[in-house]
Structure formats: C-alpha cells, structure tokens
Design an enzyme around this catalytic site. Structure first.
Site: not given
Ligand code: ACO
Length: 428
Positions: A307, A364
């Site tokens: 998140h 979610d």
């Molecule tokens: N699975 C695997 N790796 C992940 C995931 C995931 N779900 N989420 C983040 N990471 C990793 C990234 O690859 C990154 O790794 P790195 O540092 O080695 O490059 C690190 O964790 C940070 O991730 P970011 O994408 O920079 O984090 P950000 O805060 O921008 O994104 C987000 C948050 C978009 C929710 C992300 O965690 C994601 O894509 N999750 C899956 C989609 C999801 O469940 N979305 C619902 C959000 S809740 C809502 O909207 C109600």
C-alpha cells in the site's frame, strides 16, 4: 521544532512557514516559493511528499496502522455504526441524531428514481461491457438529466445534490450488474434500509421473493464502511481536482470512478480474485507465485499486497479478514480460493522480501472473497468499492468547494526541445 523551514539556493536563503495538523503532522508551506525564488518549483512525481490540501475528514497514520473518519476509529465505526450513519458523518462532520438520520434517509429515498430514459443508454451497452465503464458513463449522464448547477453557497442546493446522488447511485450500481447478467432493471423498496435496498436491487429475481440474509447484510454494511473514505488517494484527488474547475458534483464523481477502475487502485479487488483463481487453476502452488512476485524480471505482483501509505498493516484488512471468515462459515461456503489466500498471506508475512519492503495484505486482499461468497460477479467488485467510496468522494468535494480552493493546476519542469525553426514539409 522551529516553525519555519529554511531553504538555501546558491547564495540566497528563504524561509517558509510550517503548517501543523491536529495530529501533529507537519508540512512546509511553499505557496510563496515560486514568486520568492524567481521561478523555482518543487517536483514530486506521484505526489509521495506533497500535501494537496488541508482536510478535516479522514486521518490515517500508515506507520501505526490508524484510520479514523472525523476522529472516530474505523474499528469502532465498523462495529457500531451502519453505512448511512458513516456517510452522514463523513459528509457533514458529525454523527447524526436519530431524527437527522431518518430525515437524511427520507430525502435520499425521495430522490432515488432515475429518469426512465437512462435505461435507453444502458440498452446501448453491450452485455460484455465492464460495469465500471457503465457506472462512470451513467454517473456522467446524470449531469444531462439533472442540469441545474449547484450553488455551493446555498446549503439547500448542496444538500439537494448530495441526497440526489446518494439516492440514484445505488440504482446505477444495481443496473450495471443486472445489465451484464441480462436481468430486468428494477427499483428496490422505500420501506427498506439503505443497504437492504441495495441488496434487493442487485439480487432480487423477477420470479421470486427476495429474502435478505442478515449475515450478508452485516458484511456488506461493514465492507462499505471500510471503503467509505481514505483521504487523498488517486480517485479522491481526481474528484477534488475535477471539482476544483467548478465542474459539477456528478461530473467530478464520474472522473473519480474512472480513476478508481485501475488495477493499482480499486481494480485490485478484481485482480486479486483473478490471481487466486489462476493460482488454483495452476495446481495451487503458492510458493511458485511467491517466487514470481519476488523475481524482478517477472512483471507479476502479488495483488492485494502493499500500500502506498500503510507500511505496517492495513487496519481495514484486519477487520475484513474476520468478516470473510464469518461470512464463509455462516453461509457454509467452502471456497478453495480462501485456502490459497491464507497460504499466500502466511508465506508473505514471514518472507524477508515482503517483510523488508513492509508489504502487508491490503483491504482488497479479502474483499473479493466476501463478494464472491455473496454471489457478486468478479467484474462488479470495483463497482462495490465505488458504492462504498461515494460518501467519501462527496465529503471531499464538498470540503473543497466550501473551502474555496483554487483550481488544481500543477506545474512541470520542461525537458523537451528548445526553440527550433519550423521547416516546411518538403524540407523535412
Ligand atoms: N508484489 C511484489 N512486490 C511488490 C508489491 C507486490 N504487490 N508491491 C510492491 N512491491 C515491491 C516493489 O517491486 C518495490 O520493490 P523494490 O524496492 O525492490 O523496487 C517495493 O515493493 C516498493 O513498491 P512500490 O511500487 O514503489 O510502492 P508504491 O507505494 O509505489 O505502490 C502499490 C503501492 C501500488 C499498492 C503496490 O504495492 C502494488 O502494486 N500492489 C499491488 C496492487 C494492489 O494491491 N493495489 C491495491 C492498493 S489498495 C487500494 O487502492 C484500495
């Protein structure tokens, strides 16, 4: 802490005031930055460090896993309040008295009829249309059927627009689902509670009486409350920024629905279920998918994990997990997908990749499992999220308009070509 921030650019130093919130959050007020520095701006893609507004609606502390609406904890609201009370609280700032709540509900019911011509628009959609597309189009279409603009300085006008959308939106939600299911479009009944009416409009078949299951009603009420607001997320910021141009409430909401649709935001609940289904089809090997999620050469992400702001746990996910167990037990549903979800969660919570990056299940991760047990088709999951988020969007739009916020218009740093001479087509 001093209440000013000092900035040094080359020889010159500047001072900016600090702004403090009621929970001691601190921001540097850079309103005068560009003027004082002769054109210097800040840049912050994704707005990870940028506060777009002051807001008195929702407080969340991602590090501590705290979420409060108007000061009340999400845990207490989910346990003790119902969705309509929470909607009133978010929009108007205080929990309603019994009389205020009854009046609010009566006014909503009074405006719940959708112009019959809207059915003609629905008829034109193919049955294969995604219900989020239908919902955003129909919400936008409401502007055409309700053309009078809202005078935001008139409390009465504002209130009328709010009860109108609170009444009509559930009808559009139900119709979006009935369209893809090939079911006749219906209305519920004014004798029912808000959430009971939503269920009736969604699930009632034309050839049998619909009996409300109290367990399902209770679960839906909680899900809607948990989704009702989440401060300046992508869709809410969209609603505020569209509304800041003085576009109407319905147009602003329609834009918010489109923003919510994306799989990195509200679309995640559909993506979670599709992912769990794919893992099941592939033999249920959760370890294989954990490895894929960690592999930087593989685009696969564990949907429902991580998140932008919760870096400890998502308090909504805790509540929702209990609701999922309850609904599945009480309804006697044995869903192999729940076992896969629990397996993934167990593994992720002890895996250094997820622990180090503070990736926890978000709201979610479990909501889709509950919706599925309720008999709601997977394409409708994000629509259900929109139904829950409606009061939050309205509250944020109202706050923005009453606060007389200026039009949202970010700046940029240009990185394209410098000035060049135009060449006629024969010379290129
Ligand atoms: N699975 C695997 N790796 C992940 C995931 C995931 N779900 N989420 C983040 N990471 C990793 C990234 O690859 C990154 O790794 P790195 O540092 O080695 O490059 C690190 O964790 C940070 O991730 P970011 O994408 O920079 O984090 P950000 O805060 O921008 O994104 C987000 C948050 C978009 C929710 C992300 O965690 C994601 O894509 N999750 C899956 C989609 C999801 O469940 N979305 C619902 C959000 S809740 C809502 O909207 C109600």
């Amino acid at each position: 802490m001093e209440d000013i921030a000092k900035l040094q650019i080359g020889e010159n130093s500047y001072e900016f005031p600090l702004v403090k919130g009621t929970e001691n959050e601190v921001a540097i007020d850079v309103k005068t930055l560009r003027g004082a520095t002769n054109g210097v701006i800040t840049i912050d893609p994704g707005y990870k460090n940028t506060g777009a507004c002051l807001s008195a609606i929702t407080f969340l502390d991602g590090e501590k896993g705290i979420l409060r609406y108007r000061g009340y904890s999400i845990e207490e609201l989910a346990e003790k309040a119902d969705f309509l009370e929470v909607a009133y609280l978010l929009i108007f700032g205080e929990l309603p008295t019994k009389e205020q709540l009854e009046q609010f509900h009566a006014d909503i019911k009074d405006k719940a009829i959708v112009d019959d011509d809207v059915r003609k628009i629905i008829d034109a959609f193919p049955k294969s249309a995604h219900p989020m597309g239908i919902l955003s189009s129909l919400t936008s279409a409401l502007t055409a059927f309700n053309p009078s603009s809202v005078n935001v300085d008139s409390e009465e006008d504002m209130y009328r627009a709010i009860v109108k959308i609170m009444g009509k939106f559930p009808v559009l939600v139900a119709w979006a689902m009935r369209k893809i299911q090939g079911m006749p479009l219906n209305y519920g009944s004014n004798s029912l509670g808000y959430v009971e009416n939503v269920m009736t409009m969604m699930f009632a078949k034309p050839n049998e009486d619909y009996v409300i299951n109290p367990i399902v009603k209770n679960a839906l009420d909680k899900l809607l409350i948990l989704h009702a607001d989440h401060e300046q997320n992508c869709s809410t910021s969209t609603v505020r920024i569209v509304g800041s141009s003085h576009a109407g409430l319905f147009a602003s909401l329609s834009a918010g629905i489109s923003a919510l649709w994306g799989p990195l935001h509200g679309g995640a609940n559909q993506a979670v279920l599709e992912m769990l289904e794919a893992i099941k089809q592939d033999g249920g090997d959760t370890k294989k998918y954990m490895a894929k999620a960690k592999d930087k050469n593989d685009p696969f992400r564990l949907m429902g994990f991580g998140h932008r702001v919760y870096k400890n746990f998502d308090p909504r996910a805790k509540i929702i997990k209990e609701v999922a167990d309850q609904v599945l037990n009480d309804l006697g549903v044995e869903d192999p997908i729940l076992e896969i979800a629990k397996g993934l969660e167990q593994e992720a919570l002890s895996d250094p990749y997820f622990v180090d990056r503070k990736l926890y299940p978000n709201v979610d991760f479990y909501s889709g499992i509950i919706y599925r047990a309720m008999g709601i088709p997977v394409e409708m999951f994000t629509v259900m999220f929109a139904l829950g988020r409606l009061p939050g969007w309205i509250a944020q739009w109202r706050e923005m308009r009453l606060g007389k916020e200026p039009i949202g218009r970010p700046r940029q740093i240009y990185t394209g070509e410098n000035h060049r001479e135009f060449k006629n087509i024969s010379q290129r």
